[in-house]
Design an enzyme around this catalytic site. Sequence first.
Site, PDB file in Angstrom:
ATOM      1  N   ARG A  13      22.846  -4.092  14.258  1.00 20.35           N
ATOM      2  CA  ARG A  13      23.831  -4.053  13.178  1.00 20.35           C
ATOM      3  C   ARG A  13      25.250  -4.262  13.701  1.00 20.35           C
ATOM      4  O   ARG A  13      25.873  -5.282  13.468  1.00 20.35           O
ATOM      5  CB  ARG A  13      23.741  -2.713  12.423  1.00 20.35           C
ATOM      6  CG  ARG A  13      24.479  -2.696  11.074  1.00 20.35           C
ATOM      7  CD  ARG A  13      25.990  -2.565  11.160  1.00 20.35           C
ATOM      8  NE  ARG A  13      26.432  -1.324  11.787  1.00 20.35           N
ATOM      9  CZ  ARG A  13      27.692  -0.992  11.980  1.00 20.35           C
ATOM     10  NH1 ARG A  13      28.664  -1.836  11.626  1.00 20.35           N
ATOM     11  NH2 ARG A  13      28.026   0.145  12.581  1.00 20.35           N
ATOM     12  N   ASP A  14      25.746  -3.299  14.441  1.00 19.72           N
ATOM     13  CA  ASP A  14      27.128  -3.357  14.907  1.00 19.72           C
ATOM     14  C   ASP A  14      27.352  -4.527  15.856  1.00 19.72           C
ATOM     15  O   ASP A  14      28.444  -5.079  15.916  1.00 19.72           O
ATOM     16  CB  ASP A  14      27.471  -2.036  15.611  1.00 19.72           C
ATOM     17  CG  ASP A  14      28.954  -1.892  15.879  1.00 19.72           C
ATOM     18  OD1 ASP A  14      29.749  -2.554  15.198  1.00 19.72           O
ATOM     19  OD2 ASP A  14      29.315  -1.109  16.771  1.00 19.72           O
ATOM     20  N   HIS A 205      30.920   6.926  20.792  1.00 18.59           N
ATOM     21  CA  HIS A 205      30.774   5.490  20.544  1.00 18.59           C
ATOM     22  C   HIS A 205      31.956   4.804  21.234  1.00 18.59           C
ATOM     23  O   HIS A 205      33.045   4.696  20.666  1.00 18.59           O
ATOM     24  CB  HIS A 205      30.782   5.214  19.039  1.00 18.59           C
ATOM     25  CG  HIS A 205      30.543   3.789  18.669  1.00 18.59           C
ATOM     26  ND1 HIS A 205      29.456   3.388  17.927  1.00 18.59           N
ATOM     27  CD2 HIS A 205      31.240   2.656  18.926  1.00 18.59           C
ATOM     28  CE1 HIS A 205      29.506   2.073  17.737  1.00 18.59           C
ATOM     29  NE2 HIS A 205      30.596   1.613  18.339  1.00 18.59           N
ATOM     30  N   HIS A 207      33.743   1.619  23.171  1.00 15.37           N
ATOM     31  CA  HIS A 207      33.808   0.189  23.491  1.00 15.37           C
ATOM     32  C   HIS A 207      34.269   0.039  24.942  1.00 15.37           C
ATOM     33  O   HIS A 207      35.005   0.879  25.462  1.00 15.37           O
ATOM     34  CB  HIS A 207      34.763  -0.526  22.548  1.00 15.37           C
ATOM     35  CG  HIS A 207      34.212  -0.688  21.163  1.00 15.37           C
ATOM     36  ND1 HIS A 207      34.762  -1.544  20.238  1.00 15.37           N
ATOM     37  CD2 HIS A 207      33.165  -0.105  20.546  1.00 15.37           C
ATOM     38  CE1 HIS A 207      34.067  -1.488  19.109  1.00 15.37           C
ATOM     39  NE2 HIS A 207      33.098  -0.610  19.274  1.00 15.37           N
ATOM     40  N   CYS A 238      34.947  -4.724  17.090  1.00 11.72           N
ATOM     41  CA  CYS A 238      35.442  -4.458  15.742  1.00 11.72           C
ATOM     42  C   CYS A 238      36.150  -5.679  15.173  1.00 11.72           C
ATOM     43  O   CYS A 238      37.138  -6.139  15.743  1.00 11.72           O
ATOM     44  CB  CYS A 238      36.389  -3.267  15.747  1.00 11.72           C
ATOM     45  SG  CYS A 238      37.098  -2.944  14.117  1.00 11.72           S
ATOM     46  N   ASN A 247      30.818  -3.573  22.588  1.00 11.07           N
ATOM     47  CA  ASN A 247      30.328  -2.209  22.672  1.00 11.07           C
ATOM     48  C   ASN A 247      29.839  -1.943  24.088  1.00 11.07           C
ATOM     49  O   ASN A 247      29.593  -2.869  24.861  1.00 11.07           O
ATOM     50  CB  ASN A 247      29.158  -2.011  21.704  1.00 11.07           C
ATOM     51  CG  ASN A 247      29.604  -1.915  20.256  1.00 11.07           C
ATOM     52  OD1 ASN A 247      30.358  -1.026  19.887  1.00 11.07           O
ATOM     53  ND2 ASN A 247      29.136  -2.842  19.432  1.00 11.07           N
TER      54      ASN A 247
END
Length: 291
Positions: A13-14, A205, A207, A238, A247
């Site tokens: 997803r991300d 989370h 990056h 993002c 990520n």
Amino acid sequence: MTDHVRVYEVGPRDGLQNETVFIPTASKIALIDLLSRAGFEKIEATSFVSSKWVPQLVDAAEVMTQIIREGGTDYAVLTPNQRGFEAAKAAGADEVAIFGSASEAFSQKNINCSIEESLERFAPVAVAAREAGIRLRGYVSCVVECPYSGMVDPVAVRDTAFAMLDMGCYEISLGDTIGRATPDAVLRMLEAVVDYVPAHALAGHFHDTGGRALDNVSVALDMGLRTFDSAVGGLGGCPYAPGAKGNLSTTSLVTFLEGRGFHTGIDLTLLAEAEALVASLVTRSYEKVTP
């Protein structure tokens, strides 16, 4: 092994959501199936958002209904509103996630409303999830720094995270959205948050834009966190934070954790196969970005 750490895979997803070339549905399914076999407890599979905003994930329902579900793996999806929740529920999501921010500027840019308004929007989703017996996860963006307004007050992170916990989120993922967090900044933020939200209900989370993601994981481990988000192949970033690509790589995270004596339960051989598949699907280079 001294402790178990859950690696929450967000690549499907991300990671994929920002790809400009459409990834075939069958390939997305193959990637998720590989990750399932690799032993992940949680896989963020897709997102039920408007195809106008995220065209890459227009096939969310197809993906969710065609993946091979492994016992012991929960399949999560992002759901920004009631409509998205109902679609996720119909597709058999084990878990849904809402996403807010600790920065007013980012909230306005990302979801076109204030932090308070975003929480009001999430409330019906939280109620529906509770009634349906579906786990609810929360994301808080910009927990250290915002691309539009600079440094973020740890108190704002604390308040947003607590509001999500209060509305029923079993876990809140704290996002270093632009990848500029330092260990000292992460420590200050977590010291504020854990007074209101227990460490076992938090996830990191990070990056890796500045190459400090694993340093920040180390600080979070020391603060008691035992769940971390990562993306296969370092996918993603993002879309509202220019330059914030990447990520934390799942392989890097698992290798780091296992080296520290933590147990993850992830099969690195199958994870390598998933990385190879990702490399064949996307056109971007996933070399680590240096400061």
